[in-house]
Design a protein around this motif. Structure first.
Motif, PDB file in Angstrom:
ATOM      1  N   TRP A   2      25.086  26.488 -32.587  1.00  0.00           N
ATOM      2  CA  TRP A   2      24.513  25.938 -31.354  1.00  0.00           C
ATOM      3  C   TRP A   2      25.492  24.999 -30.660  1.00  0.00           C
ATOM      4  O   TRP A   2      25.559  24.976 -29.428  1.00  0.00           O
ATOM      5  CB  TRP A   2      23.214  25.192 -31.664  1.00  0.00           C
ATOM      6  CG  TRP A   2      22.121  26.057 -32.209  1.00  0.00           C
ATOM      7  CD1 TRP A   2      22.008  27.419 -32.088  1.00  0.00           C
ATOM      8  CD2 TRP A   2      20.984  25.632 -32.981  1.00  0.00           C
ATOM      9  NE1 TRP A   2      20.877  27.866 -32.730  1.00  0.00           N
ATOM     10  CE2 TRP A   2      20.225  26.792 -33.288  1.00  0.00           C
ATOM     11  CE3 TRP A   2      20.536  24.397 -33.434  1.00  0.00           C
ATOM     12  CZ2 TRP A   2      19.048  26.723 -34.018  1.00  0.00           C
ATOM     13  CZ3 TRP A   2      19.356  24.341 -34.166  1.00  0.00           C
ATOM     14  CH2 TRP A   2      18.625  25.486 -34.455  1.00  0.00           C
ATOM     15  N   SER A  41      26.789  25.609 -26.906  1.00  0.00           N
ATOM     16  CA  SER A  41      26.653  24.558 -25.891  1.00  0.00           C
ATOM     17  C   SER A  41      28.014  24.178 -25.318  1.00  0.00           C
ATOM     18  O   SER A  41      28.141  23.931 -24.117  1.00  0.00           O
ATOM     19  CB  SER A  41      25.981  23.315 -26.498  1.00  0.00           C
ATOM     20  OG  SER A  41      24.637  23.580 -26.831  1.00  0.00           O
ATOM     21  N   GLU A  80      16.674  23.229 -32.321  1.00  0.00           N
ATOM     22  CA  GLU A  80      17.548  23.452 -31.171  1.00  0.00           C
ATOM     23  C   GLU A  80      17.016  22.601 -30.020  1.00  0.00           C
ATOM     24  O   GLU A  80      15.806  22.585 -29.765  1.00  0.00           O
ATOM     25  CB  GLU A  80      17.530  24.937 -30.801  1.00  0.00           C
ATOM     26  CG  GLU A  80      18.822  25.426 -30.187  1.00  0.00           C
ATOM     27  CD  GLU A  80      18.878  25.173 -28.690  1.00  0.00           C
ATOM     28  OE1 GLU A  80      19.973  25.225 -28.103  1.00  0.00           O
ATOM     29  OE2 GLU A  80      17.814  24.935 -28.099  1.00  0.00           O
TER      30      GLU A  80
END
Length: 383
Positions: free
Chosen positions: A205, A209, A77
């Motif tokens: 992720w 985001s 990440e």
């Protein structure tokens, strides 16, 4: 808590087989490995993202000197990478986030996209885009199989043909090969594979985001949820016994024409359009924008096929979360006026959140909708 069982058996096996006759050397410990490296020492980590990366860095740092380099080639990440860069910089050690992709074949390209976590951010967005593309391809496969009733070899041929068109891509190519692949028993392997898709976090992720940056990557989000739903295999087995889909649907159209409609669904529109903005938001990279232009052209030329493919699949009860959400995004994006004006009025009515007038953008207004309120409003901002 991370539990590590140290073993060198894989090292021994690799040296005795794949690396036999090469200059590859092995080590029995991290200390021995570091001692074999030239200065400045360069170490590449290819381990599970998260705690495993932290663990190995913690073990390596006491063995390294100022100016040595650690490269994280895993799917970390990007915030973790930024943290590691900053922590190791204070110790005089360089850290590079360099997500590696390509599987067994590998890829022969590499580029610098920015400092700290930028590399892993771009890798994340790349893999998130891949989530969307893979799900779209799977939905095309589902339509071929359950609406058109195509045999597996015929489907493989269709994907091979598509790969000679503007849909030419690595994923289309391997899909054709997968559909053709037969096991030792001479039967196709794909129908034997459990339909429960795994994931390692990149799509999730990317979606998180995108939400943080206010970018509506709904297709990638649906692709992530599709994998989550696929993992509910036992529940789906029970549901399939009680919940029946359309009973009367039978495709009676031109199969060749409908296959062309599926092909004309622009597989790379919404995800690439929005990921180009997501890339730019973090890493300052505009590399995907030319793809955006090509994608918009493809949609405009084949939008009738898209609407027909989706409507037919819906009538047949075929789940197509990414086909549908991509089409919905396109239909929203092409409308000059959306019903979000009603949302703004609702927000102002129940919470005095204000709104703008078409004739006066940038000026935020509150209205006393009920006659019982006042002129006091909250501040206007977007989270």
């Amino acid at each position: 808590m991370v539990t590590h069982i140290w073993t060198v058996s894989k090292v021994d096996d690799f040296l005795a087989n794949e690396a036999k006759g090469t200059k590859v050397v092995g080590a029995q410990s991290l200390k021995e490995m570091v001692s074999k490296l030239k200065k400045p020492q360069l170490i590449i980590l290819l381990v599970k993202a998260g705690q495993a990366v932290d663990y190995f860095i913690k073990k390596l740092v006491p063995l390294l000197d100022i100016g040595d380099i650690i490269i994280d080639g895993g799917n970390s990440e990007y915030r973790d990478t930024t943290r590691q860069c900053q922590d190791l910089k204070a110790k005089g050690i360089l850290f590079v986030g360099n997500g590696v992709s390509g599987g067994e074949e590998g890829e022969s390209c590499c580029d610098w996209v920015g400092d700290e976590g930028a590399g892993h951010f771009v890798k994340m967005a790349h893999n998130g885009t891949e989530y969307g593309d893979m799900q779209l391809i799977c939905e095309a496969y589902h339509l071929m199989k359950d609406v058109l009733g195509m045999a597996q070899d015929k489907m493989a041929q269709a994907f091979e043909d598509w790969n000679k068109t503007e849909l030419d891509s690595f994923l289309i190519e391997i899909t054709a090969n997968i559909l053709k692949f037969q096991g030792a028993d001479g039967k196709h392997l794909l129908p034997k594979i459990r339909d429960s898709a795994g994931q390692k976090g990149m799509g999730k992720w990317t979606t998180i985001s995108a939400l943080e940056y206010g970018i509506p990557v709904t297709l990638i989000g649906e692709a992530v949820f599709a994998r989550c739903l696929s993992s509910l295999k036992d529940g789906r087995i029970q549901a399939s016994k009680k919940l029946k889909g359309p009973q009367k649907f039978q495709f009676d159209g031109d199969k060749k024409s409908f296959l062309e409609d599926i092909q004309n669904v622009p597989l790379h529109f919404q995800d690439r359009l929005l990921c180009s903005r997501l890339y730019a938001a973090k890493a300052g990279s505009h590399r995907c924008i030319p793809r955006k232009d090509k994608g918009c052209s493809a949609v405009e030329n084949h939008q009738d096929s898209w609407w027909w493919a989706v409507s037919t699949g819906v009538q047949a009860g075929i789940p197509m979360p990414c086909f549908v959400t991509a089409l919905s995004f396109y239909d929203k994006y092409r409308h000059e006026m959306l019903p979000a004006n009603l949302i703004q009025a609702q927000r102002d009515s129940f919470g005095a959140h204000t709104y703008e007038l078409l004739a006066k953008p940038g000026q935020f207004i509150h209205t006393n909708w009920t006659g019982h309120g006042g002129s006091v409003s909250s501040s206007s901002y977007n989270a």
